[in-house]
Design a protein around this motif. Structure first.
Motif, mmCIF file in Angstrom:
data_model
loop_
_atom_site.group_PDB
_atom_site.id
_atom_site.type_symbol
_atom_site.label_atom_id
_atom_site.label_comp_id
_atom_site.label_asym_id
_atom_site.label_seq_id
_atom_site.Cartn_x
_atom_site.Cartn_y
_atom_site.Cartn_z
ATOM 1 N N ALA A 37 -13.976 39.558 -74.380
ATOM 2 C CA ALA A 37 -14.774 39.297 -75.578
ATOM 3 C C ALA A 37 -14.737 37.826 -75.993
ATOM 4 O O ALA A 37 -15.558 37.387 -76.809
ATOM 5 C CB ALA A 37 -14.284 40.174 -76.735
ATOM 6 N N GLN A 38 -13.819 37.047 -75.425
ATOM 7 C CA GLN A 38 -13.720 35.625 -75.754
ATOM 8 C C GLN A 38 -14.715 34.837 -74.892
ATOM 9 O O GLN A 38 -15.187 35.309 -73.878
ATOM 10 C CB GLN A 38 -12.288 35.127 -75.510
ATOM 11 N N THR A 39 -14.981 33.643 -75.298
ATOM 12 C CA THR A 39 -15.948 32.820 -74.560
ATOM 13 C C THR A 39 -15.360 32.371 -73.226
ATOM 14 O O THR A 39 -14.132 32.301 -73.047
ATOM 15 C CB THR A 39 -16.333 31.563 -75.371
ATOM 16 N N GLU A 40 -16.230 32.039 -72.320
ATOM 17 C CA GLU A 40 -15.810 31.526 -71.010
ATOM 18 C C GLU A 40 -15.022 30.227 -71.184
ATOM 19 O O GLU A 40 -14.026 29.996 -70.503
ATOM 20 C CB GLU A 40 -17.034 31.298 -70.118
ATOM 21 N N GLN A 41 -15.465 29.384 -72.108
ATOM 22 C CA GLN A 41 -14.776 28.119 -72.378
ATOM 23 C C GLN A 41 -13.339 28.383 -72.849
ATOM 24 O O GLN A 41 -12.409 27.706 -72.418
ATOM 25 C CB GLN A 41 -15.539 27.326 -73.435
ATOM 26 N N PHE A 42 -13.171 29.373 -73.706
ATOM 27 C CA PHE A 42 -11.834 29.743 -74.199
ATOM 28 C C PHE A 42 -10.945 30.181 -73.033
ATOM 29 O O PHE A 42 -9.814 29.736 -72.893
ATOM 30 C CB PHE A 42 -11.962 30.868 -75.237
ATOM 31 N N ARG A 43 -11.468 31.064 -72.183
ATOM 32 C CA ARG A 43 -10.675 31.606 -71.067
ATOM 33 C C ARG A 43 -10.321 30.538 -70.039
ATOM 34 O O ARG A 43 -9.227 30.558 -69.479
ATOM 35 C CB ARG A 43 -11.416 32.767 -70.405
ATOM 36 N N THR A 44 -11.200 29.597 -69.774
ATOM 37 C CA THR A 44 -10.900 28.579 -68.762
ATOM 38 C C THR A 44 -9.826 27.599 -69.228
ATOM 39 O O THR A 44 -9.177 26.968 -68.401
ATOM 40 C CB THR A 44 -12.159 27.785 -68.358
ATOM 41 N N LYS A 45 -9.627 27.471 -70.531
ATOM 42 C CA LYS A 45 -8.589 26.588 -71.051
ATOM 43 C C LYS A 45 -7.190 27.198 -70.924
ATOM 44 O O LYS A 45 -6.200 26.492 -71.073
ATOM 45 C CB LYS A 45 -8.855 26.255 -72.517
ATOM 46 N N ILE A 46 -7.118 28.479 -70.659
ATOM 47 C CA ILE A 46 -5.815 29.152 -70.575
ATOM 48 C C ILE A 46 -5.214 28.884 -69.198
ATOM 49 O O ILE A 46 -5.750 29.294 -68.179
ATOM 50 C CB ILE A 46 -5.950 30.671 -70.823
ATOM 51 N N THR A 47 -4.092 28.184 -69.186
ATOM 52 C CA THR A 47 -3.425 27.861 -67.930
ATOM 53 C C THR A 47 -2.183 28.712 -67.705
ATOM 54 O O THR A 47 -1.793 28.952 -66.573
ATOM 55 C CB THR A 47 -3.017 26.377 -67.904
ATOM 56 N N HIS A 48 -1.538 29.157 -68.791
ATOM 57 C CA HIS A 48 -0.317 29.953 -68.706
ATOM 58 C C HIS A 48 -0.406 31.117 -69.686
ATOM 59 O O HIS A 48 -0.907 30.947 -70.801
ATOM 60 C CB HIS A 48 0.920 29.123 -69.043
ATOM 61 N N VAL A 49 0.099 32.254 -69.254
ATOM 62 C CA VAL A 49 0.159 33.428 -70.104
ATOM 63 C C VAL A 49 1.600 33.915 -70.098
ATOM 64 O O VAL A 49 2.151 34.229 -69.041
ATOM 65 C CB VAL A 49 -0.784 34.553 -69.605
ATOM 66 N N VAL A 50 2.205 33.950 -71.270
ATOM 67 C CA VAL A 50 3.584 34.406 -71.403
ATOM 68 C C VAL A 50 3.542 35.857 -71.866
ATOM 69 O O VAL A 50 2.948 36.167 -72.892
ATOM 70 C CB VAL A 50 4.366 33.536 -72.410
ATOM 71 N N ILE A 51 4.177 36.727 -71.063
ATOM 72 C CA ILE A 51 4.162 38.156 -71.382
ATOM 73 C C ILE A 51 5.588 38.704 -71.362
ATOM 74 O O ILE A 51 6.492 38.087 -70.816
ATOM 75 C CB ILE A 51 3.298 38.955 -70.383
ATOM 76 N N GLU A 52 5.735 39.865 -71.956
ATOM 77 C CA GLU A 52 6.973 40.605 -71.755
ATOM 78 C C GLU A 52 6.834 41.311 -70.406
ATOM 79 O O GLU A 52 5.730 41.426 -69.880
ATOM 80 C CB GLU A 52 7.210 41.592 -72.887
ATOM 81 N N PRO A 53 7.945 41.781 -69.818
ATOM 82 C CA PRO A 53 7.829 42.424 -68.504
ATOM 83 C C PRO A 53 7.065 43.749 -68.614
ATOM 84 O O PRO A 53 7.636 44.781 -68.869
ATOM 85 C CB PRO A 53 9.274 42.659 -68.065
ATOM 86 N N SER A 54 5.782 43.678 -68.451
ATOM 87 C CA SER A 54 4.926 44.848 -68.574
ATOM 88 C C SER A 54 3.886 44.812 -67.461
ATOM 89 O O SER A 54 3.127 43.847 -67.341
ATOM 90 C CB SER A 54 4.239 44.841 -69.943
ATOM 91 N N ALA A 55 3.864 45.862 -66.682
ATOM 92 C CA ALA A 55 2.889 45.939 -65.588
ATOM 93 C C ALA A 55 1.465 45.944 -66.133
ATOM 94 O O ALA A 55 0.553 45.368 -65.526
ATOM 95 C CB ALA A 55 3.138 47.180 -64.744
ATOM 96 N N ALA A 56 1.266 46.572 -67.280
ATOM 97 C CA ALA A 56 -0.070 46.628 -67.870
ATOM 98 C C ALA A 56 -0.554 45.228 -68.246
ATOM 99 O O ALA A 56 -1.701 44.863 -67.983
ATOM 100 C CB ALA A 56 -0.064 47.534 -69.099
#
Length: 190
Positions: A37-56
């Motif tokens: 639902a976010q813009t393409e410009q928003f998504r392309t700026k994301i270089t790292h995603v910090v998550i908890e250990p979750s397969a989902a």
């Protein structure tokens, strides 16, 4: 009617924007839908995603939604997993040694909270009490080995948090990895 009691929050870790969004559920579909639902410009700026250990979460991020983002597990959850490993080793060693669960007079049970505490939060006296009790009562050294490995992992994370140079981070990473192959020396702190 709400089925899943958990929400997923999306936070800007750079500190500029805070909470970016929140969705019901902890499924890869919920995460992927919000990202779509976010813009393409928003998504392309994301270089790292910090998550908890979750397969989902990992599945949602590593799909086509953010194919170039680096997935990183947050240190809080990794330390929690290390503490869980210390507890599992302590329980197993207790059962192997005594043929039962731990009791209040067993040193490994009496020191269970100290084992999970950060070393710097223990007084020298409290640390020595735990160390010596476990050295004297766990001939395999497995409990202290797990505890030291947990502390090595914490030291590795503190290096990254404190922005020390890359050589020091690599040294701590090497020390952490090589610790698993070693058995602890029996040293007293009386």
């Amino acid at each position: 009617m709400r089925v899943d009691p958990w929400d997923t929050g999306f936070v800007d870790l750079s500190g500029d924007q805070g909470l970016l969004g929140q969705v019901e559920g902890r499924t890869s579909g919920a995460v992927a839908d919000w990202l779509d639902a976010q813009t393409e410009q928003f998504r392309t700026k994301i270089t790292h995603v910090v998550i908890e250990p979750s397969a989902a979460y990992a599945a949602a991020v590593t799909t086509e939604v953010l194919p170039n983002a680096q997935v990183v597990i947050d240190h809080f959850h990794l330390v929690k997993l290390a503490n869980d490993a210390v507890t599992a080793v302590r329980r197993r060693v207790t059962f192997d040694t005594h043929g039962r669960r731990g009791r209040k007079h067993d040193p490994e049970w009496a020191n269970r909270r100290r084992l999970l505490s950060a070393r710097e939060r223990l007084s020298d006296k409290s640390f020595a009490k735990m160390w010596n009790a476990l050295t004297d009562n766990d001939p395999t050294g497995q409990i202290l080995t797990a505890c030291i490995a947990k502390e090595e992992l914490r030291q590795l994370f503190s290096a990254a948090h404190d922005n020390v140079d890359d050589a020091e981070v690599r040294r701590r990473l090497y020390r952490f990895h090589t610790w698993w192959g070693k058995s602890p020396g029996v040293v007293g702190f009386r």
